[in-house]
Write an enzyme that holds these catalytic residues in place. Sequence first.
Site, PDB file in Angstrom:
ATOM      1  N   GLY A  20      35.700  32.170 128.540  1.00 25.82           N
ATOM      2  CA  GLY A  20      34.929  31.109 127.740  1.00 25.82           C
ATOM      3  C   GLY A  20      34.597  30.023 128.776  1.00 25.82           C
ATOM      4  O   GLY A  20      34.344  28.948 128.167  1.00 25.82           O
ATOM      5  N   SER A  21      34.356  30.151 130.073  1.00 21.43           N
ATOM      6  CA  SER A  21      34.090  29.073 130.868  1.00 21.43           C
ATOM      7  C   SER A  21      32.513  28.601 130.606  1.00 21.43           C
ATOM      8  O   SER A  21      31.892  27.425 130.481  1.00 21.43           O
ATOM      9  CB  SER A  21      34.027  29.098 132.342  1.00 21.43           C
ATOM     10  OG  SER A  21      33.138  30.207 132.930  1.00 21.43           O
ATOM     11  N   ASN A  22      31.619  29.782 130.182  1.00 22.91           N
ATOM     12  CA  ASN A  22      30.332  29.665 129.901  1.00 22.91           C
ATOM     13  C   ASN A  22      30.074  28.756 128.687  1.00 22.91           C
ATOM     14  O   ASN A  22      29.456  28.082 128.431  1.00 22.91           O
ATOM     15  CB  ASN A  22      29.401  30.848 129.908  1.00 22.91           C
ATOM     16  CG  ASN A  22      28.842  31.134 131.260  1.00 22.91           C
ATOM     17  OD1 ASN A  22      28.213  30.283 131.842  1.00 22.91           O
ATOM     18  ND2 ASN A  22      29.527  32.358 131.845  1.00 22.91           N
ATOM     19  N   MET A  95      31.714  41.253 125.611  1.00 25.14           N
ATOM     20  CA  MET A  95      31.962  42.532 125.977  1.00 25.14           C
ATOM     21  C   MET A  95      31.476  43.605 124.947  1.00 25.14           C
ATOM     22  O   MET A  95      31.830  44.820 125.300  1.00 25.14           O
ATOM     23  CB  MET A  95      33.271  42.703 126.721  1.00 25.14           C
ATOM     24  CG  MET A  95      33.790  41.703 127.862  1.00 25.14           C
ATOM     25  SD  MET A  95      32.590  41.725 129.059  1.00 25.14           S
ATOM     26  CE  MET A  95      32.923  43.262 129.871  1.00 25.14           C
ATOM     27  N   ILE A  97      28.428  45.923 122.626  1.00 27.14           N
ATOM     28  CA  ILE A  97      27.296  45.939 122.620  1.00 27.14           C
ATOM     29  C   ILE A  97      26.683  45.833 121.097  1.00 27.14           C
ATOM     30  O   ILE A  97      27.464  46.518 120.401  1.00 27.14           O
ATOM     31  CB  ILE A  97      26.706  47.291 123.146  1.00 27.14           C
ATOM     32  CG1 ILE A  97      27.048  46.991 124.881  1.00 27.14           C
ATOM     33  CG2 ILE A  97      25.313  47.393 122.765  1.00 27.14           C
ATOM     34  CD1 ILE A  97      26.797  48.545 125.440  1.00 27.14           C
ATOM     35  N   LEU A  98      25.674  44.821 120.791  1.00 27.42           N
ATOM     36  CA  LEU A  98      25.215  44.679 119.298  1.00 27.42           C
ATOM     37  C   LEU A  98      24.506  45.775 119.000  1.00 27.42           C
ATOM     38  O   LEU A  98      23.557  46.200 119.795  1.00 27.42           O
ATOM     39  CB  LEU A  98      24.695  43.335 119.297  1.00 27.42           C
ATOM     40  CG  LEU A  98      25.687  42.116 119.517  1.00 27.42           C
ATOM     41  CD1 LEU A  98      24.969  40.888 119.566  1.00 27.42           C
ATOM     42  CD2 LEU A  98      26.625  41.925 118.251  1.00 27.42           C
ATOM     43  N   ASN A 112      21.342  35.982 126.380  1.00 20.94           N
ATOM     44  CA  ASN A 112      22.791  36.477 127.204  1.00 20.94           C
ATOM     45  C   ASN A 112      22.686  36.028 128.581  1.00 20.94           C
ATOM     46  O   ASN A 112      21.390  35.907 129.239  1.00 20.94           O
ATOM     47  CB  ASN A 112      22.811  38.105 127.075  1.00 20.94           C
ATOM     48  CG  ASN A 112      24.002  38.564 127.749  1.00 20.94           C
ATOM     49  OD1 ASN A 112      25.050  38.011 127.532  1.00 20.94           O
ATOM     50  ND2 ASN A 112      23.893  39.637 128.790  1.00 20.94           N
ATOM     51  N   HIS A 114      24.020  37.224 132.603  1.00 23.58           N
ATOM     52  CA  HIS A 114      24.348  38.225 133.268  1.00 23.58           C
ATOM     53  C   HIS A 114      24.713  37.999 134.538  1.00 23.58           C
ATOM     54  O   HIS A 114      23.844  37.299 135.077  1.00 23.58           O
ATOM     55  CB  HIS A 114      23.444  39.481 132.871  1.00 23.58           C
ATOM     56  CG  HIS A 114      23.887  40.648 133.635  1.00 23.58           C
ATOM     57  ND1 HIS A 114      24.944  41.449 133.104  1.00 23.58           N
ATOM     58  CD2 HIS A 114      23.869  41.176 134.821  1.00 23.58           C
ATOM     59  CE1 HIS A 114      25.229  42.484 133.773  1.00 23.58           C
ATOM     60  NE2 HIS A 114      24.455  42.374 134.924  1.00 23.58           N
ATOM     61  N   GLU A 179      26.085  30.038 136.821  1.00 21.07           N
ATOM     62  CA  GLU A 179      25.882  30.352 135.698  1.00 21.07           C
ATOM     63  C   GLU A 179      25.971  29.194 134.512  1.00 21.07           C
ATOM     64  O   GLU A 179      25.288  28.889 133.654  1.00 21.07           O
ATOM     65  CB  GLU A 179      26.986  31.382 135.007  1.00 21.07           C
ATOM     66  CG  GLU A 179      26.645  32.642 135.795  1.00 21.07           C
ATOM     67  CD  GLU A 179      27.802  33.843 135.149  1.00 21.07           C
ATOM     68  OE1 GLU A 179      28.076  33.689 133.854  1.00 21.07           O
ATOM     69  OE2 GLU A 179      28.354  34.422 136.084  1.00 21.07           O
TER      70      GLU A 179
HETATM   71  C1  GRF Z   1      30.337  35.811 133.108  1.00 22.62           C
HETATM   72  O1  GRF Z   1      30.175  35.961 134.692  1.00 22.62           O
HETATM   73  C2  GRF Z   1      29.264  36.291 132.613  1.00 22.62           C
HETATM   74  O2  GRF Z   1      28.087  36.193 133.216  1.00 22.62           O
HETATM   75  C3  GRF Z   1      29.670  37.723 132.343  1.00 22.62           C
HETATM   76  O3  GRF Z   1      30.955  37.520 132.048  1.00 22.62           O
HETATM   77  C4  GRF Z   1      31.593  36.287 132.742  1.00 22.62           C
HETATM   78  C5  GRF Z   1      32.185  35.607 131.664  1.00 22.62           C
HETATM   79  O4  GRF Z   1      32.904  34.441 131.946  1.00 22.62           O
HETATM   80  N1  GRF Z   1      28.832  38.276 131.268  1.00 22.62           N
HETATM   81  P1  GRF Z   1      33.472  33.353 130.945  1.00 22.62           P
HETATM   82  O5  GRF Z   1      34.125  33.985 130.046  1.00 22.62           O
HETATM   83  O6  GRF Z   1      32.188  32.439 130.530  1.00 22.62           O
HETATM   84  O7  GRF Z   1      34.221  32.495 131.786  1.00 22.62           O
END
Ligand code: GRF
Length: 193
Positions: A20-22, A95, A97-98, A112, A114, A179
């Site tokens: 969940g860093s994003n 992770m 797929i919807l 999303n 990626h 990201e």
């Molecule tokens: C990120 O690299 C994102 O692009 C990919 O999974 C990772 C998730 O990282 N789909 P986080 O959970 O946001 O730290």
Amino acid sequence: MVLSTGYNKIRTAVFISGTGSNLKSLIKFSKIKQSPISIEFIISNNSKAKGLNYAKIYKIKKKVLNFKNKNLSENKLLSILNKNNIKMICLAGFMKILSKNFIKEFKGKILNIHPSLLPKYKGLNTHKRALNNNEKYSGCTVHFVNSRLDSGKIILQKKVKISKNETETSLAKKILAQEHKLYPKAILKVFSL
Ligand code: GRF
């Protein structure tokens, strides 16, 4: 940095599966005045996702749905999102797929991120494949979600140089840092279109 109360912002849910860093970077972004979104819900398919801790830290509602029965989970999800007046969804390391049907309900409202320069390296193990192909650059992409995996319209990309002794881990770390900046930028772009 001016903090906003969140009125008039687009009520957004973030879907996660892991660290969940994003999610964290999106929450921080959502709190600045210029942010068009407020994060009102966190959804995870994984009850052990570390990112779920941010629900507690930032007092955001959360729900875990295991997606073992996709139809059932998605129906529950739709009802939760509608009840909470959620208008936009950010997938951030989610992770699962919807389904087409689910996506249709939020048409043009699901984003999303990626970790590759799409259309290259859709799907899993992006860093490994980029290194195996001796790519000079990789990066990350924020895109709209459609019914085909990692194939929706691209909003923004950030290129990252692959160095000589790059490993999967070092590349993942380098790209993840980008990201965190790219997702907020892409959201600003979507709302300025
Ligand atoms: C990120 O690299 C994102 O692009 C990919 O999974 C990772 C998730 O990282 N789909 P986080 O959970 O946001 O730290």
